[in-house]
Design a protein around this motif. Sequence first.
Motif, mmCIF file in Angstrom:
data_model
loop_
_atom_site.group_PDB
_atom_site.id
_atom_site.type_symbol
_atom_site.label_atom_id
_atom_site.label_comp_id
_atom_site.label_asym_id
_atom_site.label_seq_id
_atom_site.Cartn_x
_atom_site.Cartn_y
_atom_site.Cartn_z
ATOM 1 N N SER A 116 5.102 -1.170 -23.022
ATOM 2 C CA SER A 116 4.085 -2.229 -22.074
ATOM 3 C C SER A 116 3.765 -2.681 -20.828
ATOM 4 N N ILE A 117 4.839 -2.908 -20.987
ATOM 5 C CA ILE A 117 5.656 -3.663 -19.542
ATOM 6 C C ILE A 117 6.096 -2.640 -18.696
ATOM 7 N N LEU A 118 6.479 -1.764 -18.764
ATOM 8 C CA LEU A 118 7.062 -0.252 -18.143
ATOM 9 C C LEU A 118 6.164 0.433 -17.634
ATOM 10 N N ARG A 119 5.122 1.034 -18.463
ATOM 11 C CA ARG A 119 3.803 1.206 -18.784
ATOM 12 C C ARG A 119 2.867 1.045 -17.667
ATOM 13 N N ALA A 120 2.275 -0.638 -17.378
ATOM 14 C CA ALA A 120 2.119 -1.438 -16.388
ATOM 15 C C ALA A 120 2.821 -0.895 -15.116
ATOM 16 N N VAL A 121 3.734 -1.609 -14.857
ATOM 17 C CA VAL A 121 4.631 -1.278 -13.913
ATOM 18 C C VAL A 121 4.350 -0.061 -12.869
ATOM 19 N N MET A 122 4.709 0.745 -13.893
ATOM 20 C CA MET A 122 5.002 2.576 -13.224
ATOM 21 C C MET A 122 3.287 2.521 -12.316
ATOM 22 N N LEU A 123 2.689 1.694 -12.896
ATOM 23 C CA LEU A 123 1.175 2.487 -12.091
ATOM 24 C C LEU A 123 0.960 1.561 -10.335
#
Length: 309
Positions: A116-123
């Motif tokens: 979930s954190i990686l999904r947010a950071v990739m934005l």
Amino acid sequence: MATAATPQPKRNWRAPREEQPFLFFLMNTPAALILLGLVLYPIVYSLYLSLHSYNLRQPGRFRFVGLDNYTNILGSEQFWTAAQVTVLFSVGSIALTLTLGTLLALLLNEKFPGRSILRAVMLIPWAIPPVVNGLIWQWILEGRYGLANGVLVSLGIFDTPHAWLSDYTTALPVLIVAQVWNHVPFVAIVVLAALQTVPEELHEAARIDGANVFQRFRHITFPWLSHALLLVLITQTMVALRTFDIIYVLTGGGPGKSTTVLAWLTYVTTFNFLDFGRGSAYAYILALTTLALSIVYIRVLWKRGELAR
């Protein structure tokens, strides 16, 4: 004995929604007029300008020339040089963006700690405006004190700093890298959304039949991604062909003509040389090229995606 009158239900004098098409059209008229004014008028007017000789240095010599602007552009060496650079930039950036975005989506579709954190950071790269993205990469690629040179020199890979943006051989590749970094998250989001719709039963049946990871991707996942990839191809082609911001910030079309793409040539023709007739013709050539490529994408990928369903 008088009995109380039974109350009659109130009549609804308003017609059902399906019987009021005129009212719906009337209520949407203001929005439609605004859209026509903001979208259609500039398109038609730019087409009108492209058929005329109109240079602000000689505003009194506005005359109809037909397709002369188009024939002069298509017959010039400058156009074909810029077209070559545009093809290199577009193919390189689109291929890398699609490949890295799809791989990132496949990774984020798996379950692992911190997903979930990686999904947010990739934005974050996608949220950065193109001009700001260019300024960031200008700082990274600065010839003497940039981050890239600092890291490479300290690791002993380079003996001296390299002028990334002033070197004819590296200017276009680093532009592609900056473009890809900015747009990979969009591709990953679209492909990830498409991956959520793939029925797990298909993968389970394929595993039972002995299909490996690559076979499952080729025969199950990829066909289901066809429509998503179609959307991405069209949007990224439009973005690549119209890329201007990052070139304006990083290279200004140089060194020489190594990063002079058609969008940059359109800008220079229109606003540096003030030739609005020829500049409009350049813009329409770009628009027609994008439309032709979109039609090709739809014919190739849409039916393939329908077969998967």
